[in-house]
Motif scaffolding. Sequence first.
Motif, mmCIF file in Angstrom:
data_model
loop_
_atom_site.group_PDB
_atom_site.id
_atom_site.type_symbol
_atom_site.label_atom_id
_atom_site.label_comp_id
_atom_site.label_asym_id
_atom_site.label_seq_id
_atom_site.Cartn_x
_atom_site.Cartn_y
_atom_site.Cartn_z
ATOM 1 N N LEU A 1 9.111 -1.234 3.778
ATOM 2 C CA LEU A 1 9.657 -1.833 2.548
ATOM 3 C C LEU A 1 9.116 -1.131 1.311
ATOM 4 O O LEU A 1 9.845 -0.905 0.344
ATOM 5 C CB LEU A 1 9.337 -3.330 2.500
ATOM 6 N N GLY A 2 7.850 -0.758 1.346
ATOM 7 C CA GLY A 2 7.243 -0.038 0.230
ATOM 8 C C GLY A 2 7.867 1.333 0.026
ATOM 9 O O GLY A 2 8.044 1.786 -1.100
ATOM 10 N N LEU B 1 0.829 -1.209 0.000
ATOM 11 C CA LEU B 1 0.000 0.000 0.000
ATOM 12 C C LEU B 1 0.864 1.260 0.000
ATOM 13 O O LEU B 1 0.554 2.243 -0.685
ATOM 14 C CB LEU B 1 -0.943 -0.001 1.197
ATOM 15 N N THR B 2 1.951 1.228 0.764
ATOM 16 C CA THR B 2 2.862 2.379 0.804
ATOM 17 C C THR B 2 3.501 2.611 -0.557
ATOM 18 O O THR B 2 3.573 3.744 -1.031
ATOM 19 C CB THR B 2 3.944 2.158 1.884
ATOM 20 N N LEU C 1 12.186 5.414 8.848
ATOM 21 C CA LEU C 1 12.470 4.018 8.495
ATOM 22 C C LEU C 1 13.268 3.314 9.599
ATOM 23 O O LEU C 1 13.020 2.147 9.889
ATOM 24 C CB LEU C 1 13.216 3.941 7.162
ATOM 25 N N THR C 2 14.208 4.021 10.203
ATOM 26 C CA THR C 2 14.983 3.426 11.294
ATOM 27 C C THR C 2 14.075 3.034 12.450
ATOM 28 O O THR C 2 14.143 1.906 12.952
ATOM 29 C CB THR C 2 16.080 4.405 11.773
ATOM 30 N N ILE C 3 13.223 3.941 12.853
ATOM 31 C CA ILE C 3 12.292 3.663 13.958
ATOM 32 C C ILE C 3 11.338 2.537 13.573
ATOM 33 O O ILE C 3 11.065 1.630 14.365
ATOM 34 C CB ILE C 3 11.523 4.943 14.353
ATOM 35 N N SER C 4 10.840 2.581 12.345
ATOM 36 C CA SER C 4 9.898 1.566 11.877
ATOM 37 C C SER C 4 10.518 0.172 11.843
ATOM 38 O O SER C 4 9.911 -0.801 12.310
ATOM 39 C CB SER C 4 9.395 1.936 10.480
ATOM 40 N N ILE C 5 11.716 0.069 11.307
ATOM 41 C CA ILE C 5 12.365 -1.239 11.210
ATOM 42 C C ILE C 5 12.666 -1.799 12.600
ATOM 43 O O ILE C 5 12.482 -2.993 12.843
ATOM 44 C CB ILE C 5 13.621 -1.141 10.318
#
Length: 90
Positions: free
Chosen positions: A48-49, A15-16, A74-78
């Motif tokens: 990833l998107g 979706l992203t 992205l760092t926080i998300s991963i």
Amino acid sequence: MTNQLIALLLMLSILTLMLYMIDKWLAKRRKRRISEMHLLIASFLGPLGAIFGVITVRHKSKKPSYLLKLGLVLTISIVAWSWLIYQTLS
């Protein structure tokens, strides 16, 4: 549970990526765009998107301020996704 989390991660990433593609399409046609804040929120949920969106679609790849924010998100998300998946394995 782990498989479900991975499936959720993949769906949100797709979706992203679609949001990045739509925003790129809108940009080329000089239409009203998706806000950076919404793209960053989507990037947090589907990292990833976002990575594929910046690399393959080349969207927002020349805007240093956005790339800095995206790197932080992205760092926080991963880290968050890794922790969630790790917790389901324990």
